[in-house]
Design a protein around this motif. Structure first.
Motif, mmCIF file in Angstrom:
data_model
loop_
_atom_site.group_PDB
_atom_site.id
_atom_site.type_symbol
_atom_site.label_atom_id
_atom_site.label_comp_id
_atom_site.label_asym_id
_atom_site.label_seq_id
_atom_site.Cartn_x
_atom_site.Cartn_y
_atom_site.Cartn_z
ATOM 1 N N HIS A 111 0.866 -1.181 0.000
ATOM 2 C CA HIS A 111 0.000 0.000 0.000
ATOM 3 C C HIS A 111 0.899 1.226 0.000
ATOM 4 C CE1 HIS A 111 -3.251 -2.733 1.840
ATOM 5 N NE2 HIS A 111 -3.413 -2.634 0.541
ATOM 6 N N GLU A 114 1.636 3.644 2.894
ATOM 7 C CA GLU A 114 2.095 3.096 4.178
ATOM 8 C C GLU A 114 3.619 3.147 4.161
ATOM 9 O OE1 GLU A 114 -0.169 -0.566 4.425
ATOM 10 O OE2 GLU A 114 -2.040 0.575 4.253
ATOM 11 N N ARG A 158 -2.819 4.476 -1.643
ATOM 12 C CA ARG A 158 -2.885 3.051 -1.349
ATOM 13 C C ARG A 158 -2.702 2.171 -2.593
ATOM 14 N NH1 ARG A 158 -5.315 -0.108 2.807
ATOM 15 N NH2 ARG A 158 -6.335 -2.006 2.099
ATOM 16 N N HIS A 197 2.786 -3.359 6.773
ATOM 17 C CA HIS A 197 1.778 -2.339 6.452
ATOM 18 C C HIS A 197 1.722 -1.269 7.527
ATOM 19 C CE1 HIS A 197 -0.491 -4.485 3.213
ATOM 20 N NE2 HIS A 197 0.241 -5.477 3.692
ATOM 21 N N GLU A 198 0.821 -0.312 7.316
ATOM 22 C CA GLU A 198 0.457 0.643 8.355
ATOM 23 C C GLU A 198 -1.057 0.691 8.455
ATOM 24 O OE1 GLU A 198 3.776 4.119 8.674
ATOM 25 O OE2 GLU A 198 2.207 4.431 7.206
#
Ligand SMILES: [Zn+2]
Length: 567
Positions: A111, A114, A158, A197-198
Protein backbone atom coordinates in the motif's frame (compact mmCIF):
# COMPACT_ATOMS: atom_id res chain seq x y z
CA UNK A 1 58.60 7.37 16.83
CA UNK A 2 56.35 6.16 19.63
CA UNK A 3 54.23 3.08 19.17
CA UNK A 4 51.07 5.18 19.40
CA UNK A 5 52.05 7.29 16.40
CA UNK A 6 53.00 4.19 14.41
CA UNK A 7 49.56 2.67 15.01
CA UNK A 8 48.02 5.98 14.01
CA UNK A 9 49.79 5.90 10.66
CA UNK A 10 48.77 2.29 10.05
CA UNK A 11 45.13 2.98 10.80
CA UNK A 12 45.10 6.05 8.55
CA UNK A 13 46.60 3.88 5.80
CA UNK A 14 43.89 1.26 6.42
CA UNK A 15 41.17 3.89 6.13
CA UNK A 16 42.71 5.12 2.85
CA UNK A 17 42.73 1.58 1.44
CA UNK A 18 39.08 1.09 2.45
CA UNK A 19 38.25 4.47 0.93
CA UNK A 20 39.84 3.58 -2.38
CA UNK A 21 37.79 0.39 -2.52
CA UNK A 22 34.43 1.59 -1.24
CA UNK A 23 34.51 5.35 -1.48
CA UNK A 24 33.78 5.51 2.26
CA UNK A 25 35.74 6.22 5.36
CA UNK A 26 35.56 3.47 7.95
CA UNK A 27 33.56 5.71 10.27
CA UNK A 28 30.96 6.93 7.83
CA UNK A 29 27.67 5.16 8.30
CA UNK A 30 25.56 4.54 5.24
CA UNK A 31 22.35 6.44 5.74
CA UNK A 32 19.06 5.36 4.25
CA UNK A 33 17.49 7.94 1.93
CA UNK A 34 14.99 8.82 4.68
CA UNK A 35 17.77 9.33 7.23
CA UNK A 36 19.71 11.44 4.73
CA UNK A 37 16.68 13.72 4.31
CA UNK A 38 16.17 13.84 8.11
CA UNK A 39 12.81 12.16 7.45
CA UNK A 40 11.59 15.26 5.64
CA UNK A 41 10.51 13.32 2.55
CA UNK A 42 9.34 9.87 1.55
CA UNK A 43 11.93 7.79 -0.25
CA UNK A 44 11.24 7.51 -3.98
CA UNK A 45 12.12 4.81 -6.48
CA UNK A 46 15.29 6.53 -7.78
CA UNK A 47 16.54 7.09 -4.21
CA UNK A 48 16.21 3.35 -3.65
CA UNK A 49 18.16 2.57 -6.83
CA UNK A 50 21.04 4.80 -5.69
CA UNK A 51 20.95 3.45 -2.14
CA UNK A 52 20.93 -0.22 -3.19
CA UNK A 53 23.66 0.39 -5.79
CA UNK A 54 25.89 1.72 -3.07
CA UNK A 55 25.10 -1.06 -0.60
CA UNK A 56 25.51 -3.75 -3.26
CA UNK A 57 28.97 -2.39 -4.02
CA UNK A 58 29.97 -2.49 -0.34
CA UNK A 59 28.46 -5.78 0.79
CA UNK A 60 29.47 -9.25 -0.39
CA UNK A 61 26.40 -10.58 1.45
CA UNK A 62 23.92 -8.54 -0.61
CA UNK A 63 22.77 -9.41 -4.12
CA UNK A 64 20.05 -7.36 -5.81
CA UNK A 65 17.84 -8.80 -8.55
CA UNK A 66 15.20 -7.19 -10.75
CA UNK A 67 12.20 -9.47 -10.25
CA UNK A 68 9.35 -7.57 -11.89
CA UNK A 69 8.24 -4.35 -13.51
CA UNK A 70 5.24 -2.13 -12.94
CA UNK A 71 3.06 -0.91 -15.81
CA UNK A 72 3.79 2.44 -17.45
CA UNK A 73 1.04 5.01 -17.04
CA UNK A 74 0.72 8.68 -17.86
CA UNK A 75 3.16 10.76 -15.77
CA UNK A 76 4.82 7.70 -14.23
CA UNK A 77 6.89 5.27 -16.26
CA UNK A 78 7.30 1.57 -15.63
CA UNK A 79 9.57 0.85 -12.64
CA UNK A 80 11.63 -2.21 -11.79
CA UNK A 81 10.81 -4.16 -8.64
CA UNK A 82 13.91 -5.12 -6.67
CA UNK A 83 14.61 -8.13 -4.54
CA UNK A 84 17.44 -7.80 -2.02
CA UNK A 85 18.97 -11.20 -1.27
CA UNK A 86 21.01 -11.27 1.93
CA UNK A 87 22.98 -14.37 2.79
CA UNK A 88 26.30 -15.23 4.34
CA UNK A 89 27.59 -16.67 1.06
CA UNK A 90 26.21 -13.87 -1.14
CA UNK A 91 23.89 -16.22 -3.01
CA UNK A 92 21.99 -14.80 -5.95
CA UNK A 93 19.67 -17.70 -6.72
CA UNK A 94 17.65 -20.31 -4.80
CA UNK A 95 20.00 -23.12 -5.81
CA UNK A 96 22.97 -21.29 -4.23
CA UNK A 97 21.33 -20.52 -0.90
CA UNK A 98 22.24 -22.51 2.21
CA UNK A 99 19.07 -24.48 2.93
CA UNK A 100 20.24 -25.57 6.36
CA UNK A 101 19.00 -22.13 7.44
CA UNK A 102 15.42 -20.90 7.14
CA UNK A 103 14.68 -18.20 4.58
CA UNK A 104 12.72 -15.11 5.64
CA UNK A 105 10.87 -13.09 2.96
CA UNK A 106 9.87 -9.51 3.74
CA UNK A 107 7.49 -7.51 1.53
CA UNK A 108 6.99 -3.83 2.29
CA UNK A 109 4.64 -1.06 1.28
CA UNK A 110 2.23 -2.85 -1.01
CA UNK A 111 0.00 0.00 0.00
CA UNK A 112 1.78 3.06 -1.32
CA UNK A 113 0.71 5.39 1.48
CA UNK A 114 2.09 3.10 4.18
CA UNK A 115 5.50 4.70 3.84
CA UNK A 116 7.18 3.63 7.07
CA UNK A 117 7.04 -0.02 5.97
CA UNK A 118 9.40 0.81 3.08
CA UNK A 119 11.67 3.06 5.15
CA UNK A 120 12.02 0.38 7.84
CA UNK A 121 12.73 -2.32 5.23
CA UNK A 122 15.54 -0.19 3.77
CA UNK A 123 17.06 0.25 7.26
CA UNK A 124 16.90 -3.50 7.74
CA UNK A 125 18.64 -4.17 4.39
CA UNK A 126 21.39 -1.72 5.35
CA UNK A 127 21.90 -3.23 8.80
CA UNK A 128 22.03 -6.78 7.42
CA UNK A 129 24.34 -5.80 4.54
CA UNK A 130 26.88 -3.58 6.28
CA UNK A 131 25.65 -3.02 9.84
CA UNK A 132 25.21 -4.64 13.20
CA UNK A 133 22.73 -7.29 11.96
CA UNK A 134 25.27 -8.99 9.68
CA UNK A 135 25.89 -11.81 12.21
CA UNK A 136 22.21 -12.81 11.86
CA UNK A 137 23.04 -14.14 8.40
CA UNK A 138 24.86 -17.02 10.07
CA UNK A 139 21.41 -18.32 11.03
CA UNK A 140 18.93 -17.04 8.46
CA UNK A 141 18.72 -16.05 4.78
CA UNK A 142 16.75 -12.88 4.13
CA UNK A 143 14.86 -11.73 1.04
CA UNK A 144 13.50 -8.17 1.00
CA UNK A 145 11.20 -6.56 -1.54
CA UNK A 146 11.55 -3.06 -0.08
CA UNK A 147 8.89 -1.37 -2.12
CA UNK A 148 6.13 -3.38 -3.74
CA UNK A 149 4.21 -0.38 -5.07
CA UNK A 150 6.49 2.40 -6.44
CA UNK A 151 3.59 4.20 -8.13
CA UNK A 152 1.49 4.30 -4.95
CA UNK A 153 4.56 5.44 -3.00
CA UNK A 154 5.19 8.31 -5.39
CA UNK A 155 1.64 9.63 -5.01
CA UNK A 156 1.36 8.59 -1.35
CA UNK A 157 -1.75 6.59 -2.17
CA UNK A 158 -2.88 3.05 -1.35
CA UNK A 159 -3.53 1.62 -4.81
CA UNK A 160 -1.21 0.86 -7.72
CA UNK A 161 -1.10 2.25 -11.26
CA UNK A 162 -4.11 0.09 -12.24
CA UNK A 163 -6.14 1.39 -9.29
CA UNK A 164 -5.85 -2.07 -7.72
CA UNK A 165 -5.46 -2.80 -4.03
CA UNK A 166 -2.41 -5.09 -4.14
CA UNK A 167 -3.34 -6.70 -0.84
CA UNK A 168 -6.62 -7.93 -2.34
CA UNK A 169 -5.01 -9.20 -5.54
CA UNK A 170 -3.17 -12.33 -4.44
CA UNK A 171 -5.84 -14.71 -5.79
CA UNK A 172 -6.40 -13.31 -9.29
CA UNK A 173 -2.88 -11.81 -9.62
CA UNK A 174 -4.09 -9.11 -11.97
CA UNK A 175 -1.30 -6.69 -11.04
CA UNK A 176 2.37 -7.19 -11.99
CA UNK A 177 3.25 -6.37 -8.36
CA UNK A 178 1.15 -9.16 -6.79
CA UNK A 179 2.29 -11.57 -9.48
CA UNK A 180 5.91 -10.68 -8.71
CA UNK A 181 5.46 -11.31 -4.98
CA UNK A 182 3.89 -14.66 -5.74
CA UNK A 183 6.64 -15.59 -8.22
CA UNK A 184 9.42 -14.67 -5.79
CA UNK A 185 7.72 -16.79 -3.14
CA UNK A 186 7.27 -19.79 -5.46
CA UNK A 187 10.85 -19.51 -6.72
CA UNK A 188 12.46 -19.40 -3.28
CA UNK A 189 9.82 -21.14 -1.13
CA UNK A 190 10.84 -19.27 2.05
CA UNK A 191 9.76 -20.83 5.33
CA UNK A 192 8.78 -17.48 6.89
CA UNK A 193 7.13 -14.45 5.28
CA UNK A 194 6.22 -11.01 6.61
CA UNK A 195 4.08 -8.41 4.86
CA UNK A 196 4.54 -4.95 6.39
CA UNK A 197 1.78 -2.34 6.45
CA UNK A 198 0.46 0.64 8.35
CA UNK A 199 -2.97 1.10 9.89
CA UNK A 200 -4.66 4.01 11.65
CA UNK A 201 -3.15 5.55 14.75
CA UNK A 202 -3.67 3.68 17.99
CA UNK A 203 -2.30 2.74 21.36
CA UNK A 204 -0.48 -0.35 20.07
CA UNK A 205 2.41 0.90 17.93
CA UNK A 206 3.13 -2.52 16.44
CA UNK A 207 0.56 -5.21 15.64
CA UNK A 208 1.47 -8.53 14.05
CA UNK A 209 -1.02 -11.10 12.75
CA UNK A 210 -0.66 -14.87 12.22
CA UNK A 211 -2.04 -17.17 9.55
CA UNK A 212 -5.76 -17.69 10.14
CA UNK A 213 -7.25 -19.65 7.23
CA UNK A 214 -8.11 -23.05 8.72
CA UNK A 215 -6.70 -24.94 5.74
CA UNK A 216 -3.27 -23.90 6.97
CA UNK A 217 -2.04 -26.46 9.48
CA UNK A 218 -2.89 -25.41 13.06
CA UNK A 219 0.66 -26.15 14.20
CA UNK A 220 1.86 -23.15 12.20
CA UNK A 221 -0.46 -20.70 13.93
CA UNK A 222 0.46 -22.25 17.28
CA UNK A 223 4.17 -21.86 16.61
CA UNK A 224 3.73 -18.32 15.33
CA UNK A 225 1.71 -17.21 18.34
CA UNK A 226 3.32 -19.31 21.02
CA UNK A 227 6.97 -18.89 20.08
CA UNK A 228 7.80 -16.26 17.47
CA UNK A 229 5.25 -13.60 18.43
CA UNK A 230 5.71 -14.23 22.15
CA UNK A 231 9.44 -13.54 21.80
CA UNK A 232 8.84 -10.54 19.54
CA UNK A 233 6.34 -9.06 22.02
CA UNK A 234 8.81 -9.45 24.85
CA UNK A 235 11.59 -7.76 22.90
CA UNK A 236 9.27 -4.88 21.91
CA UNK A 237 8.24 -4.45 25.56
CA UNK A 238 11.95 -4.12 26.39
CA UNK A 239 12.05 -1.14 24.02
CA UNK A 240 8.81 0.32 25.45
CA UNK A 241 7.04 -0.23 22.15
CA UNK A 242 3.39 -1.15 22.73
CA UNK A 243 2.36 -4.34 20.93
CA UNK A 244 -0.74 -6.48 20.43
CA UNK A 245 -1.58 -9.28 18.06
CA UNK A 246 -3.25 -7.66 15.05
CA UNK A 247 -6.98 -7.05 15.57
CA UNK A 248 -9.63 -6.05 13.05
CA UNK A 249 -12.80 -4.15 13.87
CA UNK A 250 -15.67 -4.69 11.48
CA UNK A 251 -19.42 -4.34 11.27
CA UNK A 252 -21.12 -7.62 12.22
CA UNK A 253 -22.26 -9.65 9.23
CA UNK A 254 -19.96 -7.88 6.75
CA UNK A 255 -16.73 -9.26 5.34
CA UNK A 256 -14.60 -6.15 5.50
CA UNK A 257 -11.49 -7.89 4.14
CA UNK A 258 -12.62 -9.20 0.76
CA UNK A 259 -11.78 -6.00 -1.08
CA UNK A 260 -15.30 -4.66 -1.61
CA UNK A 261 -15.85 -0.92 -1.53
CA UNK A 262 -18.96 -0.92 0.68
CA UNK A 263 -21.34 2.00 0.77
CA UNK A 264 -22.38 3.66 4.01
CA UNK A 265 -25.82 2.04 3.79
CA UNK A 266 -24.21 -1.42 3.95
CA UNK A 267 -22.71 -0.90 7.39
CA UNK A 268 -25.17 1.53 9.02
CA UNK A 269 -26.90 0.28 12.17
CA UNK A 270 -24.70 -2.80 12.58
CA UNK A 271 -22.86 -3.61 15.80
CA UNK A 272 -19.06 -3.68 15.77
CA UNK A 273 -17.05 -6.83 16.39
CA UNK A 274 -13.37 -7.59 16.83
CA UNK A 275 -11.47 -10.54 15.39
CA UNK A 276 -7.99 -11.49 14.33
CA UNK A 277 -6.86 -10.79 10.79
CA UNK A 278 -8.87 -12.13 7.84
CA UNK A 279 -9.09 -15.76 6.69
CA UNK A 280 -9.03 -14.51 3.09
CA UNK A 281 -6.48 -15.87 0.66
CA UNK A 282 -6.25 -12.69 -1.39
CA UNK A 283 -3.87 -10.93 1.02
CA UNK A 284 -0.14 -11.17 1.55
CA UNK A 285 -0.31 -13.41 4.60
CA UNK A 286 -2.69 -16.32 4.00
CA UNK A 287 -1.90 -16.33 0.25
CA UNK A 288 1.62 -17.48 1.13
CA UNK A 289 0.58 -19.20 4.36
CA UNK A 290 -1.60 -21.59 2.35
CA UNK A 291 1.65 -23.23 1.19
CA UNK A 292 2.22 -24.23 4.86
CA UNK A 293 4.33 -21.15 5.58
CA UNK A 294 4.93 -19.28 8.83
CA UNK A 295 3.40 -16.16 7.35
CA UNK A 296 2.76 -12.85 9.15
CA UNK A 297 1.40 -9.37 8.62
CA UNK A 298 2.77 -6.41 10.56
CA UNK A 299 0.80 -3.21 10.95
CA UNK A 300 2.39 -0.07 12.35
CA UNK A 301 0.17 2.55 13.97
CA UNK A 302 0.29 5.62 11.77
CA UNK A 303 -0.92 9.17 11.34
CA UNK A 304 0.44 9.00 7.78
CA UNK A 305 2.28 12.33 8.05
CA UNK A 306 5.90 13.38 7.66
CA UNK A 307 6.06 14.73 11.19
CA UNK A 308 5.81 11.18 12.58
CA UNK A 309 7.79 9.38 9.84
CA UNK A 310 10.96 8.93 11.90
CA UNK A 311 9.10 7.63 14.94
CA UNK A 312 6.90 5.17 13.04
CA UNK A 313 9.83 3.94 10.92
CA UNK A 314 11.57 3.21 14.22
CA UNK A 315 8.91 0.99 15.70
CA UNK A 316 8.20 -0.75 12.41
CA UNK A 317 11.91 -1.51 12.21
CA UNK A 318 11.99 -3.08 15.65
CA UNK A 319 8.88 -5.16 14.98
CA UNK A 320 10.54 -6.62 11.87
CA UNK A 321 13.94 -6.97 13.48
CA UNK A 322 12.76 -8.73 16.62
CA UNK A 323 10.66 -11.16 14.60
CA UNK A 324 13.65 -11.89 12.35
CA UNK A 325 15.88 -12.41 15.39
CA UNK A 326 13.36 -14.84 16.84
CA UNK A 327 13.29 -16.75 13.53
CA UNK A 328 17.09 -16.89 13.54
CA UNK A 329 17.04 -18.46 17.03
CA UNK A 330 14.67 -21.26 15.91
CA UNK A 331 16.08 -22.11 12.49
CA UNK A 332 16.19 -25.88 12.81
CA UNK A 333 12.76 -26.12 14.42
CA UNK A 334 11.27 -23.94 11.68
CA UNK A 335 12.83 -25.95 8.86
CA UNK A 336 11.66 -29.23 10.36
CA UNK A 337 8.13 -27.94 11.00
CA UNK A 338 7.50 -26.16 7.68
CA UNK A 339 9.18 -28.66 5.38
CA UNK A 340 7.56 -31.57 7.18
CA UNK A 341 4.09 -30.07 6.79
CA UNK A 342 4.76 -29.26 3.13
CA UNK A 343 5.80 -32.85 2.44
CA UNK A 344 2.80 -34.25 4.35
CA UNK A 345 0.41 -32.08 2.38
CA UNK A 346 1.65 -33.27 -1.02
CA UNK A 347 1.63 -36.89 0.17
CA UNK A 348 -1.95 -36.56 1.45
CA UNK A 349 -3.13 -34.95 -1.79
CA UNK A 350 -1.69 -37.71 -3.96
CA UNK A 351 -4.30 -40.22 -2.68
CA UNK A 352 -8.05 -39.59 -2.73
CA UNK A 353 -9.77 -39.95 0.65
CA UNK A 354 -13.30 -38.87 1.61
CA UNK A 355 -12.03 -37.55 4.94
CA UNK A 356 -9.23 -35.43 3.45
CA UNK A 357 -11.12 -32.14 3.59
CA UNK A 358 -10.44 -28.73 2.13
CA UNK A 359 -12.39 -25.94 3.80
CA UNK A 360 -14.12 -23.60 1.37
CA UNK A 361 -16.06 -21.32 3.66
CA UNK A 362 -15.42 -20.34 7.26
CA UNK A 363 -16.70 -17.91 9.85
CA UNK A 364 -15.34 -16.08 12.86
CA UNK A 365 -16.55 -17.56 16.13
CA UNK A 366 -16.70 -16.73 19.81
CA UNK A 367 -14.65 -18.72 22.28
CA UNK A 368 -16.59 -19.74 25.43
CA UNK A 369 -13.26 -19.96 27.28
CA UNK A 370 -12.31 -16.46 26.19
CA UNK A 371 -15.61 -14.57 26.03
CA UNK A 372 -14.41 -10.97 26.11
CA UNK A 373 -11.20 -9.19 25.22
CA UNK A 374 -9.70 -6.35 27.22
CA UNK A 375 -7.42 -4.03 25.31
CA UNK A 376 -6.04 -0.57 25.83
CA UNK A 377 -6.82 2.33 23.59
CA UNK A 378 -6.38 6.05 23.33
CA UNK A 379 -9.36 8.20 24.14
CA UNK A 380 -9.24 11.80 23.09
CA UNK A 381 -9.80 14.09 26.07
CA UNK A 382 -12.39 16.87 25.90
CA UNK A 383 -9.89 19.31 27.41
CA UNK A 384 -6.17 18.80 26.86
CA UNK A 385 -4.39 16.84 29.58
CA UNK A 386 -1.80 19.04 31.29
CA UNK A 387 0.01 16.14 32.95
CA UNK A 388 -0.31 13.33 35.48
CA UNK A 389 -0.29 14.09 39.23
CA UNK A 390 2.55 12.37 41.03
CA UNK A 391 1.11 13.03 44.53
CA UNK A 392 -2.38 12.93 46.09
CA UNK A 393 -4.08 16.35 46.05
CA UNK A 394 -7.40 17.75 47.22
CA UNK A 395 -9.40 20.67 45.87
CA UNK A 396 -7.86 23.87 47.16
CA UNK A 397 -4.36 22.41 47.61
CA UNK A 398 -1.57 24.34 45.89
CA UNK A 399 -0.06 22.64 42.82
CA UNK A 400 3.58 23.04 41.77
CA UNK A 401 5.40 21.89 38.63
CA UNK A 402 7.14 19.19 40.69
CA UNK A 403 3.72 17.59 41.46
CA UNK A 404 3.07 16.89 37.76
CA UNK A 405 4.81 14.69 35.21
CA UNK A 406 4.10 14.83 31.48
CA UNK A 407 1.36 12.58 30.14
CA UNK A 408 3.21 9.75 28.36
CA UNK A 409 0.60 9.48 25.62
CA UNK A 410 0.55 13.19 24.76
CA UNK A 411 -1.65 16.02 25.87
CA UNK A 412 -4.68 15.07 23.76
CA UNK A 413 -4.98 11.43 24.71
CA UNK A 414 -5.60 9.33 27.73
CA UNK A 415 -5.14 5.56 27.79
CA UNK A 416 -8.22 3.62 28.83
CA UNK A 417 -9.19 -0.03 29.06
CA UNK A 418 -11.77 -1.20 26.59
CA UNK A 419 -13.69 -4.43 27.13
CA UNK A 420 -14.73 -5.96 23.82
CA UNK A 421 -17.95 -7.98 24.19
CA UNK A 422 -18.24 -8.95 20.52
CA UNK A 423 -14.97 -10.83 20.49
CA UNK A 424 -14.58 -13.52 17.81
CA UNK A 425 -11.10 -15.03 18.21
CA UNK A 426 -11.81 -18.39 16.57
CA UNK A 427 -12.39 -19.51 13.00
CA UNK A 428 -14.72 -22.41 12.14
CA UNK A 429 -15.17 -24.05 8.76
CA UNK A 430 -18.76 -24.01 7.50
CA UNK A 431 -18.40 -25.66 4.06
CA UNK A 432 -15.82 -28.33 3.26
CA UNK A 433 -15.28 -30.84 0.45
CA UNK A 434 -13.07 -33.87 -0.04
CA UNK A 435 -9.95 -32.88 -1.97
CA UNK A 436 -10.04 -34.48 -5.43
CA UNK A 437 -6.94 -35.81 -7.16
CA UNK A 438 -7.28 -32.99 -9.63
CA UNK A 439 -9.52 -30.75 -11.72
CA UNK A 440 -10.21 -30.49 -15.42
CA UNK A 441 -10.38 -26.91 -16.66
CA UNK A 442 -11.75 -26.64 -20.22
CA UNK A 443 -9.49 -24.91 -22.75
CA UNK A 444 -12.26 -22.34 -23.30
CA UNK A 445 -11.47 -20.84 -19.85
CA UNK A 446 -8.14 -19.41 -21.01
CA UNK A 447 -8.29 -16.53 -18.50
CA UNK A 448 -8.54 -19.02 -15.63
CA UNK A 449 -5.65 -21.06 -17.05
CA UNK A 450 -3.52 -17.90 -17.28
CA UNK A 451 -4.18 -17.12 -13.63
CA UNK A 452 -3.23 -20.67 -12.64
CA UNK A 453 0.03 -20.23 -14.59
CA UNK A 454 0.72 -16.97 -12.73
CA UNK A 455 0.35 -18.91 -9.48
CA UNK A 456 3.21 -21.10 -10.67
CA UNK A 457 1.03 -24.23 -10.62
CA UNK A 458 1.98 -27.47 -12.27
CA UNK A 459 -0.52 -27.98 -15.12
CA UNK A 460 -0.96 -30.75 -17.68
CA UNK A 461 -2.40 -30.75 -21.16
CA UNK A 462 -4.76 -33.41 -22.57
CA UNK A 463 -3.14 -34.55 -25.82
CA UNK A 464 -6.22 -36.50 -26.98
CA UNK A 465 -9.96 -36.63 -26.36
CA UNK A 466 -10.36 -39.02 -23.47
CA UNK A 467 -13.44 -40.52 -21.78
CA UNK A 468 -13.28 -40.70 -17.98
CA UNK A 469 -15.30 -40.77 -14.75
CA UNK A 470 -15.51 -37.36 -13.09
CA UNK A 471 -17.56 -35.53 -10.50
CA UNK A 472 -19.56 -32.56 -11.74
CA UNK A 473 -21.51 -29.89 -9.87
CA UNK A 474 -25.00 -28.86 -10.81
CA UNK A 475 -26.16 -25.61 -9.25
CA UNK A 476 -29.45 -26.28 -7.41
CA UNK A 477 -29.83 -22.79 -5.94
CA UNK A 478 -27.84 -19.56 -6.00
CA UNK A 479 -28.11 -16.02 -4.64
CA UNK A 480 -25.41 -14.07 -6.49
CA UNK A 481 -23.26 -11.49 -4.73
CA UNK A 482 -24.09 -7.83 -4.99
CA UNK A 483 -20.47 -6.82 -5.42
CA UNK A 484 -17.45 -7.91 -7.41
CA UNK A 485 -14.84 -9.63 -5.13
CA UNK A 486 -17.56 -11.38 -3.08
CA UNK A 487 -18.62 -15.03 -3.43
CA UNK A 488 -22.31 -15.77 -4.10
CA UNK A 489 -24.35 -14.98 -0.98
CA UNK A 490 -25.43 -18.59 -1.06
CA UNK A 491 -24.86 -21.42 -3.49
CA UNK A 492 -26.21 -24.98 -3.30
CA UNK A 493 -24.77 -27.68 -5.50
CA UNK A 494 -25.37 -31.33 -6.23
CA UNK A 495 -22.28 -33.37 -6.87
CA UNK A 496 -22.79 -36.33 -9.18
CA UNK A 497 -20.61 -38.89 -10.91
CA UNK A 498 -20.48 -38.11 -14.61
CA UNK A 499 -18.93 -40.03 -17.45
CA UNK A 500 -17.48 -37.36 -19.68
CA UNK A 501 -14.89 -36.80 -22.36
CA UNK A 502 -11.96 -34.50 -21.59
CA UNK A 503 -11.13 -32.70 -24.80
CA UNK A 504 -7.73 -32.42 -26.40
CA UNK A 505 -6.36 -29.04 -25.23
CA UNK A 506 -8.17 -29.10 -21.86
CA UNK A 507 -6.02 -28.63 -18.75
CA UNK A 508 -5.59 -31.05 -15.86
CA UNK A 509 -4.60 -29.51 -12.52
CA UNK A 510 -3.28 -32.18 -10.14
CA UNK A 511 -3.71 -31.43 -6.43
CA UNK A 512 -0.55 -33.32 -5.45
CA UNK A 513 1.70 -30.27 -5.55
CA UNK A 514 2.70 -27.60 -3.00
CA UNK A 515 -0.52 -25.68 -3.78
CA UNK A 516 -2.70 -28.67 -2.71
CA UNK A 517 -4.76 -26.46 -0.38
CA UNK A 518 -4.94 -23.51 -2.73
CA UNK A 519 -6.19 -25.31 -5.86
CA UNK A 520 -9.61 -26.39 -4.51
CA UNK A 521 -10.02 -22.94 -2.91
CA UNK A 522 -9.50 -21.37 -6.35
CA UNK A 523 -11.62 -23.75 -8.42
CA UNK A 524 -14.56 -24.98 -6.30
CA UNK A 525 -17.87 -23.13 -6.95
CA UNK A 526 -18.72 -22.93 -3.23
CA UNK A 527 -15.39 -21.40 -2.30
CA UNK A 528 -15.47 -18.12 -0.43
CA UNK A 529 -11.95 -17.47 -1.75
CA UNK A 530 -12.27 -18.68 -5.32
CA UNK A 531 -12.10 -17.28 -8.81
CA UNK A 532 -15.92 -17.39 -8.92
CA UNK A 533 -16.08 -14.18 -6.90
CA UNK A 534 -14.20 -12.07 -9.46
CA UNK A 535 -16.61 -11.01 -12.13
CA UNK A 536 -13.78 -10.78 -14.70
CA UNK A 537 -13.86 -14.60 -15.05
CA UNK A 538 -17.63 -14.74 -15.64
CA UNK A 539 -17.96 -17.92 -13.59
CA UNK A 540 -21.15 -17.07 -11.64
CA UNK A 541 -23.64 -19.75 -12.76
CA UNK A 542 -27.41 -19.74 -12.87
CA UNK A 543 -29.68 -22.22 -11.15
CA UNK A 544 -29.61 -25.50 -13.06
CA UNK A 545 -26.22 -24.84 -14.72
CA UNK A 546 -23.34 -27.32 -14.61
CA UNK A 547 -20.16 -25.74 -13.18
CA UNK A 548 -17.41 -25.91 -15.84
CA UNK A 549 -14.58 -27.32 -13.69
CA UNK A 550 -14.72 -31.10 -13.16
CA UNK A 551 -13.31 -33.08 -10.26
CA UNK A 552 -11.22 -36.19 -10.82
CA UNK A 553 -11.22 -38.57 -7.85
CA UNK A 554 -10.20 -41.86 -9.45
CA UNK A 555 -6.60 -42.56 -10.31
CA UNK A 556 -5.92 -43.61 -13.90
CA UNK A 557 -3.56 -43.11 -16.81
CA UNK A 558 -4.52 -39.93 -18.59
CA UNK A 559 -3.06 -38.80 -21.96
CA UNK A 560 -1.22 -35.79 -20.54
CA UNK A 561 1.94 -33.82 -21.11
CA UNK A 562 3.27 -31.09 -18.81
CA UNK A 563 1.87 -27.72 -19.92
CA UNK A 564 4.27 -24.78 -20.12
CA UNK A 565 6.64 -26.39 -17.65
CA UNK A 566 9.55 -24.25 -18.88
CA UNK A 567 10.51 -21.01 -17.12
ZN1 LIG B 1 -1.74 -1.94 4.12
Amino acid sequence: MSKKIAYGIISVAAVLIISAHTGLSAEEKIRTPAEASHFMQYTQHEDIVRFLSRLDHLSPELEVRIVGRTLPVQNYGAKDLFLCILSEEGAGSPSKIDRSKPTFFLVAAKHGNEQSAKEAALSLVRDLAVGDLRPLLRDVNVLVLPTANPYGNSLDQRRNEQDLDLNRDQVKLESPEAETINRVFRTWMPEVTLDVHEKGDGYYRVSIGCVSNVNIHARLQDFERGVLLAETAEALAGKNITYHEYLITQAMGIDSSAGVRYGREDTAGRQQMKRFSTTDLNDGRNSLGIYETLSFIQEGASRHDLATLKERTGYQYFGIRFLLESVARHGEEINTLVRGLRRDLVAKASVFAENDLVHLRMRYARDPEDATLTIQEFRRSRSPIRGILTVDKKAGDPLTAADIRPNPSGSEHQVVDQVVENWFPLVEPTTSVARPLGYIVPASHQDVIETLIKHGLELHLFTADFPLETEAYQITDIVPAQYDYLPPESIDVENSAVRTVAKRGDIYVPCAQPAANLIPCLLEPQSQYGLIRYWMYQLVPEKGDMFPFLRVTRAGDLPLVPYRSWH
